[in-house]
Design a protein around this motif. Structure first.
Motif, PDB file in Angstrom:
ATOM      1  N   ARG A  14       0.606  -1.264  -0.143  1.00 34.53           N
ATOM      2  CA  ARG A  14      -0.003  -0.035   0.115  1.00 34.53           C
ATOM      3  C   ARG A  14       1.067   0.998  -0.089  1.00 34.53           C
ATOM      4  O   ARG A  14       2.002   1.106   0.606  1.00 34.53           O
ATOM      5  CB  ARG A  14      -0.951   0.005   1.295  1.00 34.53           C
ATOM      6  CG  ARG A  14      -1.761  -1.199   1.098  1.00 34.53           C
ATOM      7  CD  ARG A  14      -2.736  -0.915   2.362  1.00 34.53           C
ATOM      8  NE  ARG A  14      -3.743  -2.048   2.249  1.00 34.53           N
ATOM      9  CZ  ARG A  14      -4.936  -1.966   1.484  1.00 34.53           C
ATOM     10  NH1 ARG A  14      -5.063  -0.913   0.756  1.00 34.53           N
ATOM     11  NH2 ARG A  14      -5.769  -2.876   1.215  1.00 34.53           N
ATOM     12  N   GLN A  15       0.408   2.233  -0.840  1.00 30.10           N
ATOM     13  CA  GLN A  15       1.326   3.554  -0.622  1.00 30.10           C
ATOM     14  C   GLN A  15       0.363   4.472   0.224  1.00 30.10           C
ATOM     15  O   GLN A  15      -0.953   4.970  -0.380  1.00 30.10           O
ATOM     16  CB  GLN A  15       1.383   3.867  -2.091  1.00 30.10           C
ATOM     17  CG  GLN A  15       2.456   5.315  -2.076  1.00 30.10           C
ATOM     18  CD  GLN A  15       3.017   5.424  -3.463  1.00 30.10           C
ATOM     19  OE1 GLN A  15       2.519   5.168  -4.454  1.00 30.10           O
ATOM     20  NE2 GLN A  15       4.355   5.722  -3.513  1.00 30.10           N
ATOM     21  N   ARG A  16       1.132   5.157   1.015  1.00 29.31           N
ATOM     22  CA  ARG A  16       0.527   6.227   1.838  1.00 29.31           C
ATOM     23  C   ARG A  16       0.552   7.618   1.086  1.00 29.31           C
ATOM     24  O   ARG A  16       1.127   7.665   0.138  1.00 29.31           O
ATOM     25  CB  ARG A  16       0.951   6.415   2.942  1.00 29.31           C
ATOM     26  CG  ARG A  16       0.877   5.339   4.027  1.00 29.31           C
ATOM     27  CD  ARG A  16       1.652   5.259   5.165  1.00 29.31           C
ATOM     28  NE  ARG A  16       2.209   6.270   5.531  1.00 29.31           N
ATOM     29  CZ  ARG A  16       2.215   6.649   7.030  1.00 29.31           C
ATOM     30  NH1 ARG A  16       1.293   6.401   7.836  1.00 29.31           N
ATOM     31  NH2 ARG A  16       3.171   7.775   7.369  1.00 29.31           N
ATOM     32  N   VAL A  41       5.511   3.300   1.271  1.00 30.21           N
ATOM     33  CA  VAL A  41       5.079   2.008   0.751  1.00 30.21           C
ATOM     34  C   VAL A  41       5.166   1.358   1.909  1.00 30.21           C
ATOM     35  O   VAL A  41       6.065   1.020   2.742  1.00 30.21           O
ATOM     36  CB  VAL A  41       5.988   1.471  -0.401  1.00 30.21           C
ATOM     37  CG1 VAL A  41       5.140  -0.105  -0.706  1.00 30.21           C
ATOM     38  CG2 VAL A  41       5.800   2.473  -1.594  1.00 30.21           C
ATOM     39  N   VAL A  42       3.888   0.646   2.444  1.00 28.28           N
ATOM     40  CA  VAL A  42       3.637  -0.333   3.507  1.00 28.28           C
ATOM     41  C   VAL A  42       3.296  -1.847   2.980  1.00 28.28           C
ATOM     42  O   VAL A  42       2.550  -2.190   2.276  1.00 28.28           O
ATOM     43  CB  VAL A  42       2.826   0.266   4.279  1.00 28.28           C
ATOM     44  CG1 VAL A  42       2.343  -0.600   5.362  1.00 28.28           C
ATOM     45  CG2 VAL A  42       2.980   1.558   4.923  1.00 28.28           C
ATOM     46  N   PRO A  43       4.236  -2.936   3.469  1.00 31.79           N
ATOM     47  CA  PRO A  43       3.846  -3.987   3.234  1.00 31.79           C
ATOM     48  C   PRO A  43       2.782  -4.634   3.881  1.00 31.79           C
ATOM     49  O   PRO A  43       2.882  -4.410   5.331  1.00 31.79           O
ATOM     50  CB  PRO A  43       5.135  -4.864   3.212  1.00 31.79           C
ATOM     51  CG  PRO A  43       5.901  -3.988   4.331  1.00 31.79           C
ATOM     52  CD  PRO A  43       5.459  -2.964   4.032  1.00 31.79           C
ATOM     53  N   VAL A  99      11.324  -3.368   0.724  1.00 29.40           N
ATOM     54  CA  VAL A  99      10.826  -2.199   0.633  1.00 29.40           C
ATOM     55  C   VAL A  99      11.503  -0.938   0.772  1.00 29.40           C
ATOM     56  O   VAL A  99      11.933  -0.119  -0.330  1.00 29.40           O
ATOM     57  CB  VAL A  99       9.380  -1.964   1.386  1.00 29.40           C
ATOM     58  CG1 VAL A  99       8.820  -0.789   0.994  1.00 29.40           C
ATOM     59  CG2 VAL A  99       8.233  -3.012   0.990  1.00 29.40           C
ATOM     60  N   GLU A 100      12.318  -1.027   1.834  1.00 31.88           N
ATOM     61  CA  GLU A 100      13.350   0.128   1.883  1.00 31.88           C
ATOM     62  C   GLU A 100      14.268   0.069   0.873  1.00 31.88           C
ATOM     63  O   GLU A 100      14.657   1.076   0.357  1.00 31.88           O
ATOM     64  CB  GLU A 100      13.859  -0.064   3.328  1.00 31.88           C
ATOM     65  CG  GLU A 100      14.849   0.981   3.816  1.00 31.88           C
ATOM     66  CD  GLU A 100      15.382   0.343   5.268  1.00 31.88           C
ATOM     67  OE1 GLU A 100      14.495   0.777   6.108  1.00 31.88           O
ATOM     68  OE2 GLU A 100      16.270  -0.168   5.643  1.00 31.88           O
ATOM     69  N   PRO A 155       9.570   2.194   5.031  1.00 35.00           N
ATOM     70  CA  PRO A 155       8.178   2.345   5.691  1.00 35.00           C
ATOM     71  C   PRO A 155       8.208   2.549   6.994  1.00 35.00           C
ATOM     72  O   PRO A 155       9.004   2.001   7.749  1.00 35.00           O
ATOM     73  CB  PRO A 155       7.709   0.784   5.310  1.00 35.00           C
ATOM     74  CG  PRO A 155       9.173  -0.063   5.152  1.00 35.00           C
ATOM     75  CD  PRO A 155      10.255   0.993   5.026  1.00 35.00           C
ATOM     76  N   PRO A 156       7.187   3.267   7.658  1.00 32.02           N
ATOM     77  CA  PRO A 156       6.900   3.367   8.849  1.00 32.02           C
ATOM     78  C   PRO A 156       6.665   2.293   9.663  1.00 32.02           C
ATOM     79  O   PRO A 156       6.837   2.298  10.746  1.00 32.02           O
ATOM     80  CB  PRO A 156       5.815   4.359   8.998  1.00 32.02           C
ATOM     81  CG  PRO A 156       5.066   4.071   7.866  1.00 32.02           C
ATOM     82  CD  PRO A 156       6.122   3.881   6.719  1.00 32.02           C
TER      83      PRO A 156
END
Ligand code: SF4
Length: 167
Positions: free
Chosen positions: A61-63, A68-70, A98-99, A106-107
């Motif tokens: 998902r992209q905030r 980008v969050v897996p 992702v990083e 990602p947070p």
């Protein structure tokens, strides 16, 4: 009362339940960002030559801020507290990938169980834990099959093994 009003009432209840679920899903979308990838057999495979890691998250998902969050989907119910250690490790590995791929951290990652979602923070200590796990996991697995405190106590997989008898 005839059967027809009862059927109408039941149908209304079902529609209400579906509406509540889709509302919850859209809230989740707003919270974690829009869907940019979902693994339906052709999802995005992430690779890192540096860490010699490959993984394919169930969803990305992209905030709104671009992060980008897996998201990892699980069929079972969530444990009472947090996520299973192996799931935390899996999502952590995806966060690392992702990083590498996106060039920014990602947070957090998300484990989405059947009944609720668990946010897995991605910060310096989570990265250190994943890199340490990766370093230790490059050693040979000794094939111990029967969990026991004695066996699991010396096993490198114990911190993330759901069957470990050492905790
Ligand atoms: S921690 Fe898990 S993998 Fe390691 S010996 Fe125990 S059951 Fe086997």
């Amino acid at each position: 009362m005839s059967v027809v009003p009862w059927l109408a009432l039941a149908a209304g209840a079902v529609l209400l339940a579906v509406g509540v679920r889709s509302l919850a899903a859209s809230r989740g979308e707003r919270r974690y960002g829009r869907l940019v990838s979902i693994d339906a057999g052709a999802g995005v495979t992430l690779r890192s030559d540096r860490y010699r890691l490959v993984g394919r998250p169930d969803a990305l998902r992209q905030r709104r801020d671009g992060a980008v969050v897996p998201v990892e989907l699980k069929r079972g119910r969530a444990p009472a507290r947090g996520a299973y250690p192996s799931h935390v490790a899996q999502v952590g590995a995806y966060c690392l990938l992702v990083e590498e791929a996106a060039g920014r951290s990602p947070p957090f990652g998300v484990v989405r169980y059947r009944d609720r979602e668990v946010v897995v923070p991605w910060d310096a200590s989570a990265r250190t834990a994943i890199l340490e796990l990766r370093r230790r996991a490059t050693g040979p697995y000794d094939g111990r099959a029967d969990p026991s405190p004695a066996k699991c106590g010396g096993c490198v997989w114990s911190p993330t093994c759901d069957a470990s008898a050492a905790r």
